[in-house]
Design an enzyme around this catalytic site. Structure first.
Site, mmCIF file in Angstrom:
data_model
loop_
_atom_site.group_PDB
_atom_site.id
_atom_site.type_symbol
_atom_site.label_atom_id
_atom_site.label_comp_id
_atom_site.label_asym_id
_atom_site.label_seq_id
_atom_site.Cartn_x
_atom_site.Cartn_y
_atom_site.Cartn_z
ATOM 1 N N GLU A 787 0.858 -42.746 33.638
ATOM 2 C CA GLU A 787 1.964 -42.254 32.808
ATOM 3 C C GLU A 787 3.261 -42.190 33.595
ATOM 4 O OE1 GLU A 787 2.109 -41.487 29.566
ATOM 5 O OE2 GLU A 787 0.033 -42.121 29.242
ATOM 6 N N ASP A 788 3.586 -43.285 34.246
ATOM 7 C CA ASP A 788 4.866 -43.427 34.927
ATOM 8 C C ASP A 788 5.049 -42.531 36.144
ATOM 9 O OD1 ASP A 788 5.897 -45.402 33.303
ATOM 10 O OD2 ASP A 788 6.532 -43.933 31.810
#
Lengths: 1105, 334
Positions: A787-788
């Site tokens: 998630e980044d």
């Protein structure tokens, strides 16, 4: 025809040769930015106000007479705005610098002085330079001390030479008046499908100095009506025409148009008029008089209905169309044209006007808003003086009445300062957006502000209906870009709640004027916009010379013509700023001559002329608030700007104004752009081309200009970066260390980006950067990067990557109270046994204020301030205790440090504020090293939090032994499609190897293949992928890793400011429930779902307490 | 070379990925090959060749060893060989533009030339003692240069406006002056810029150096970097001649491919694969792609150790080996 001959004479090869590109024509851009653009429109607008407009306002209101004494008069002769100064008691003033104002919480303002002539008794007296109030001064305007200063002189004044200016300083805070967008005034707008019955109507918002009103021509049952708020019901147009003196039906029809379909459309209206038994002007006026809304006329003689109707038509309906000597011809023609437009729109020959079209919009700047405000205050000031004169003159007095004794300066000063400083300011609402209601009656100025309040109770309307809204905002100094971005921001008047897509979506006419990327997400999306790099906003210009010129060029005055001649198909109507000027037979020649005159400098470069063939009109505009931008003129397929001009520009022999004066470059506004053929590049020039774009990247604004290769990114990514660039920490100005701001974030070691753009250089972002070049490996690592999330190298953090400084301000004042008591600061309290200050007072100096460099922990005292317990009543000497008078009792009100982490004292400022109270400001400093949860972002809208910090030995390394600073998960790419980021990496890597900066300018920049060749030349892979060995196993990775530097920004959101947990803690007094919010150490709700988790886990007991 | 030999000893570089990256020398992995570890065999195969050494840099080959062991040396060099670095800063006066914490951080990163083997780790909570601490003093005040006129160059206008490591003065602790001579304990470089001053600004600081390891803070790391790469190998599957040979040459780093002239024909020959940087440029050319095989020798590590200058790189490697041996001993004993 000589151009054809020219071509004939040219040899064929020369004809076929492609038009040479002008090398480095972007150099026109810095030259342009020197004279116009970015924040110059704010400054220009303010300069126009204080140098020109204010004098016009004074001239319009220059006399004060008294009802009590016919001999009394007061006349303003002149008005000036001086240079900023500060009064230091007894009329001693001293010039003040903006920075002193910021530090001492003062207003950066200059006196407004007037020359007046008045009578005292029988004497006539002339007084010069009489102050009537103070005007806040815009930084870098003509009256600012910074005007025309060199960088060295700026440094002496503690001012950053890169600071854009264009804002105000009121009470120590920097305030920007945002650019306001609204529909243009005095222009007809034909709206198809409006209202409940989707009818067609034509509306005009009239705006003059005296009043603003909106007039409609609407359709109902195939008939046309004049609608206005002064009328209780809609007036049939035929009756309106008759009331204006056009009693003959033929005259009416001729004026509207004698084409077949128009005749049939008008016929029912005439019929209706007959049915209403209105045949003469008097009857028409009576008819209208019955329907005029009652105005509360207070005093004065009662007027007849007919007079009322006549006056309404004269002053209120279509107020901007002049009526000279009760000759309604012009107004009737205007009304006729409105009717005609409605008929044509109905017949679907002509489409309705687009409200969102930018040619129909005007931008209001600080100068216009202030002039409106000042005019109001000035009128109030004068009416106050008149009131005083009326009251005082009849009374017998020893001294003669001297009006200047009654001039109160604070009225204007406070009015202006309050408007700018209290977040909400007055704004003119387009009155007529709302349905007709008694609220929107315009009232004559001055006479009745008091009356209105009395008669209706709760509302008071000045001249116009004013609305309060967030027009001024505090200048955000989070980063240099956020400050600059705020100066170019445009806020729209549209309601945010309305769910319409029209005003929010990108309009083709915004091309080149407004940045297509820079808009916030969410509710204000598309309503808040930003100016592009080369946009200029015009200021008002004089109309008279243009009118004279137009008549000289063959425009025939409308007063001399009959209706038939006006609507003839062979002529074009000529408009100037929305008013009908006359008709012209050869409109092409008119437009051509006008443009020629403009190019040769006989008329202002901002006059715009354009033809609208569907309307059969020529529109000439000289009004302020139009958007325009410069273009290179192309004639006969050749751009007029040649290579030698650019060379002369680089050598400094030429300025941008020279280009304008010689007619090589001209400004086009949105409407005129429609009349032109503009080529983007030289290669696109054809015979029809009239203009050439200076540089394509100027369609972007300041914030989008930072992005490298934005034309390769998915468009929302650029929009995200525009929002995030404003949150990036870095440097905010050369004077950042002299500032004492409530909150300031700085980066320890900011770097200029390796991949630059032309915009970055133009706005000097490379000198005030906000970010660092991090070596990035695009690979998956450890699972803490989903998630980044980013994985950071611990050694990089040890060496200073992402390290930032947080500055915070604490302030207090030492006041004097009405009972002669005052606050005081006491020295530190000393422990009796150890003779050392107690823990709380450890940081205090002997004067009771903490000393710079001291470390502060939570709840330690910054200023040991004591306050008298009684501040209102005089201190009672108790009668029982005789003896020496006792001092007042004091109670402790210390300023303490609150914060989980310790901080250090950077500096302490002791000064006095304008109220002569002591002002103590304390600047606290915290150094923060990145930790898990801190937010970072690249310049491509790819934000992520730090998920893991890994020691260097665990980090993968290349054959050269390079370890990445950041590991980024490759899943960030496919769905975001930020190809620009890949290109930035290649550019940075090649730049590092070559030892130079590369360019990633929009619609240009260095080519990827060239960058890749550079990589190969230095022994790297063409694609930028390196052979990488795992630091944990020591074995090579199975994939090649995309590896290289990317410019990363640290964003202001940090875990330290957000983390919050509590077990037991404070409760609200009333409800005994836990308090709310992190700032109050509030409770955290263990909700339903959390409960379910506990039960599911089998830990039910935890919940049952 | 047969296929199993190849997968056992070589890492293959393909156009889009790397094959055979993991070592497979476990007993019984291959039917016809006994991979059991044997000391004699190891002794026979293992060798270290020194390639290049100067004051700061060392390049050596370590051949015949597992990646895990080689990596251990690298990791220890980065993180576990102790050095002395500035750990505590007492600021008496700092009127410069640079913030106290930032100044302290900058000072910490300065490499201090002091043999860490002569010092002990400082234990938590105890006072500084001559056995574990080196003290430096930094006392600089910037003044105007009265001789300078008509110049805007700060170097001429002001005296001492650049605070560099040469301003750090060693203050011997009790008994230290008998062990160390003047100049024994000093920053490695004396031209590292610490801060810039303007007339009237002053820095008065005492710094305390302690012994530490790179794991705790990068400032203790004795190397600028220490890493290794595997020895590249290039095979030409078939002779490459003519223009193609020149093209092939240009695909590799200079010196990797030489072109011989045989009977007037240009023939490419791999001269020194070691020099190749593995840019894999050949794979971009369709006509060369299939003529070349790129490989790396799995157990041939070309180490490169760049010292910060505190200790010579060979000593660092020696120390690293000692650390690893100590670890092994601890492991065996416990």
């Amino acid at each position: 025809m000589d151009d054809i001959e020219d071509i004939m004479r040219m040899d064929k090869e020369k004809l076929a040769a492609p038009i040479k590109t002008i090398e480095e024509k972007w150099k026109l851009l810095p030259a342009f930015l020197k004279v116009k653009g970015l924040v110059k429109q704010h400054i220009d607008s303010f300069n126009f106000f204080i140098n020109v407009e204010i004098k016009n306002i004074m001239k319009a209101n220059d006399k004060i007479l008294s009802d009590a004494d016919p001999n009394f008069y007061m006349k303003y002769l002149n008005i000036y705005v001086g240079m900023p100064d500060v009064e230091e008691g007894f009329n001693i003033t001293k010039p003040i610098s903006p920075h002193e104002c910021r530090l001492r919480d003062m207003t950066y303002s200059a006196p407004i002085t007037v020359d007046i002539e008045y009578t005292r008794g029988n004497q006539r007296i002339v007084r010069n330079n009489l102050p009537i109030g103070r005007m806040p001064i815009m930084l870098r305007s003509s009256n600012c001390v910074l005007n025309g200063k060199s960088p060295a002189e700026m440094a002496k004044l503690n001012e950053c030479p890169m600071d854009p200016g264009g804002y105000f300083i009121t009470r120590g805070t920097e305030k920007v008046i945002l650019i306001q967008e609204q529909l243009s005034k005095n222009r007809m707008i034909v709206d198809t499908d409006t209202g409940r019955n989707r009818s067609i109507e034509c509306s005009v918002t009239s705006s003059t100095h005296e009043r603003k009103s909106k007039t409609y021509v609407s359709t109902k049952h195939e008939k046309f009506y004049l609608r206005h708020n002064t009328f209780t019901e809609d007036i049939p147009v035929a009756i309106a025409f008759k009331a204006m003196g056009m009693e003959c039906d033929q005259e009416i029809v001729q004026m509207i148009g004698s084409e077949e379909e128009i005749l049939t459309s008008v016929a029912p209206c005439l019929e209706e008029c007959h049915r209403a038994q209105v045949f003469t002007q008097l009857q028409a006026l009576q008819y209208i008089g019955q329907r005029v809304r009652q105005r509360r006329v207070w005093g004065g003689s009662k007027k007849t209905k007919v007079d009322e109707a006549r006056e309404a038509l004269h002053d209120i309906v279509l107020a901007h169309v002049p009526v000279v000597e009760w000759n309604f011809k012009l107004k009737a023609a205007y009304l006729a044209l409105m009717v005609r437009r409605v008929i044509l729109a109905k017949g679907e020959q002509v489409k309705g006007d687009d409200r969102d079209y930018y040619g129909n919009k005007r931008l209001e700047l600080a100068g216009q808003l202030l002039s409106l405000l000042f005019e109001d205050l000035f009128k109030k000031f004068n009416s106050e003086l008149k009131r005083i004169a009326d009251m005082t003159i009849p009374k017998p007095r020893a001294a003669q009445f001297d009006i200047i004794k009654h001039m109160r300066q604070d009225q204007i000063t406070n009015g202006l300062v309050n408007a700018i400083s209290t977040l909400v300011a007055m704004r003119v609402m387009s009155i007529l957006m709302s349905p007709p209601s008694p609220l929107s009656v315009s009232v004559k100025p001055g006479t009745s502000s008091k009356t209105n309040a009395i008669s209706t109770g709760n509302w008071s309307i000045k001249r116009f209906k004013m609305e309060r809204a967030g027009v001024t905002q505090v200048l955000s100094r989070l980063s240099f870009i956020s400050a600059l971005g705020m100066m170019t921001r445009i806020s729209s008047q549209f309601e945010k709640t309305r769910k319409v897509s029209g005003p929010r979506s990108l309009q083709p006419s915004q091309w080149g004027m407004l940045c297509p990327s820079d808009t916030p997400e969410g509710e204000a999306c598309g309503l808040v916009k930003n100016l592009a790099l080369m946009t200029h906003i015009t200021t008002d210009m004089e109309e008279d010379p243009i009118i004279r010129l137009a008549f000289n060029l063959g425009v025939e005055d409308i007063q001399l013509l009959s209706g038939e001649e006006m609507t003839s198909s062979r002529v074009y109507l000529v408009f100037l700023n929305g008013n009908i000027l006359g008709v012209i037979r050869d409109h092409k020649k008119l437009v051509r001559t006008f443009r020629l005159m403009r190019r040769s400098g006989y008329i202002s470069e901002f006059v715009s002329v354009c033809t609208n063939h569907t309307h059969k009109c020529v529109y000439i505009s000289t009004d302020g608030g139009r958007l325009c931008r410069p273009y290179i003129i192309v004639q006969k397929g050749q751009p007029l700007v040649k290579q030698r001009h650019i060379e002369e520009l680089t050598q400094g022999f030429r300025s941008f104004d020279d280009f304008l004066k010689e007619g090589l470059v001209e400004y086009l506004d949105v409407n005129e752009e429609n009349d032109c053929m503009i080529s983007l590049y030289e290669s696109g020039i054809t015979r029809e081309t009239t203009h050439l774009e200076i540089e394509p990247f100027t369609i972007l604004g300041v914030c989008a200009g930072l992005i490298p290769y934005p034309h390769h990114n998915q468009s929302p990514r650029n929009t995200y970066q525009c929002a995030m660039g404003k949150q990036a920490m870095g440097t905010i100005g050369y004077n950042q260390r002299n500032r004492i701001d409530t909150l300031m974030y700085l980066l320890c070691y900011p770097q200029a980006p390796l991949v630059k753009s032309k915009t970055i250089e133009l706005i000097h972002f490379d000198k005030l950067p906000a970010g660092q070049n991090a070596t990035v490996a695009v690979m998956s690592f450890s699972g803490y990067d989903i998630e980044d999330a980013l994985v950071l190298n611990k050694a990089s953090l040890d060496r200073g990557f992402g390290r930032c400084l947080v500055y915070r301000k604490q302030a207090c004042t030492l006041k004097r109270y009405t009972n002669q008591s005052f606050d005081k600061v006491m020295g530190p309290m000393v422990d009796a046994s150890t003779h050392k200050p107690i823990w709380k007072h450890e940081a205090l100096d002997s004067d009771g204020i903490c000393s710079p460099g001291e470390r502060m922990e939570n709840r330690q005292v910054l200023v040991n301030k004591w306050m008298p317990t009684v501040t209102m009543n005089p201190i009672q000497q108790s009668p029982t205790t005789q003896g020496p008078p006792q001092g007042p009792e004091y109670r402790e009100v210390p300023i303490t440090y609150k914060g989980a982490e310790a901080c250090y004292i950077e500096k302490v400022l002791i000064s006095s504020n304008p109220e002569e109270a002591f002002l103590i400001k304390i600047l606290q400093r915290q150094t923060r090293r990145p930790e898990i949860g801190d937010k970072f972002s690249s310049r491509h809208g790819q934000k992520g939090v730090c998920g893991l910090i890994v020691p260097q030995e665990d980090m993968p390394f290349t054959d050269l032994g390079i370890c990445p600073d950041i590991i980024m998960n490759p899943h960030g790419y496919p769905s975001r499609m930020t190809v620009g980021k890949l290109m930035e990496l290649l550019g940075s890597k090649a730049g590092v190897l070559e030892g130079k900066f590369h360019y990633g300018t929009a619609f240009g920049g260095d080519k990827v293949c060239d960058l890749s060749e550079d990589l190969v030349k230095h022994g790297f892979n063409y694609l930028g992928k390196d052979f990488v060995t795992s630091g944990i196993t020591g074995e090579p990775l199975e994939a090649y890793i995309f590896f290289g530097p990317i410019y990363y920004q640290k964003l202001k959101h940090m875990v330290l400011d957000k983390m919050h947990a509590r077990a037991k803690g404070p409760r609200a007094v009333l409800t005994r429930q836990p308090t709310e919010g992190r700032s109050r150490d509030g409770g955290l709700r263990l909700g339903e779902m959390e409960r379910d988790c506990l039960i599911g886990y089998g830990a039910r007991q935890v919940y049952q307490t | 070379m047969n296929i199993s030999e190849d997968t056992r000893t070589r890492v293959t570089l393909n156009e889009h990925g790397v094959d055979n990256v993991h070592s497979t020398d476990f007993p019984g992995e291959y039917p016809d090959f006994d991979d059991a570890w044997d000391f004699k065999k190891f002794k026979k195969n293992f060798r270290i060749d020194m390639i290049k050494m100067n004051d700061d840099e060392l390049e050596f080959d370590m051949v015949g060893i597992d990646a895990a062991i080689a990596n251990a040396f690298r990791r220890i060099l980065l993180a576990e060989v102790p050095t002395m670095a500035i750990e505590k800063v007492h600021i008496y006066n700092n009127t410069s533009i640079i913030q106290d914490e930032v100044l302290a951080h900058r000072l910490g990163l300065i490499p201090i030339k002091a043999d860490p083997r002569l010092f002990e780790y400082k234990s938590e909570g105890e006072d500084f003692s001559p056995e574990d601490t080196i003290i430096f003093q930094l006392k600089v005040k910037c003044t105007k240069n009265s001789q300078a006129k008509d110049t805007t160059d700060p170097d001429e206008m002001y005296k001492d406006h650049k605070v560099t490591t040469k301003h750090l003065k060693w203050i011997p602790m009790k008994g230290q002056d008998t062990i160390f001579k003047e100049g024994d304990l000093r920053p490695v470089n004396d031209d590292i810029l610490i801060a810039k001053l303007r007339p009237g600004q002053e820095i008065d600081i005492r710094v305390f150096c302690n012994k530490g390891i790179g794991k705790d803070h990068a400032k203790f790391s004795p190397v600028a970097t220490a890493s290794y790469r595997l020895l590249p190998e290039i095979y030409l599957k078939s002779p490459v001649t003519g223009a193609l040979a020149e093209k092939l040459q240009s695909c590799f780093s200079p010196g990797v491919i030489v072109i011989d002239t045989e009977n007037g024909n240009k023939v490419a020959r791999v001269a020194n694969a070691r020099k190749d940087t593995c840019s894999r440029e050949v794979f971009r050319h369709d006509n060369l792609k299939d003529l070349v095989e790129l490989k790396k020798v799995r157990d041939h590590f070309i180490f490169s150790v760049e010292s910060t200058g505190i200790l010579p790189p060979d000593i660092l490697v020696e120390e690293a080996i000692k650390v690893l041996m100590k670890k092994c001993q601890d492991f065996i004993l416990n």
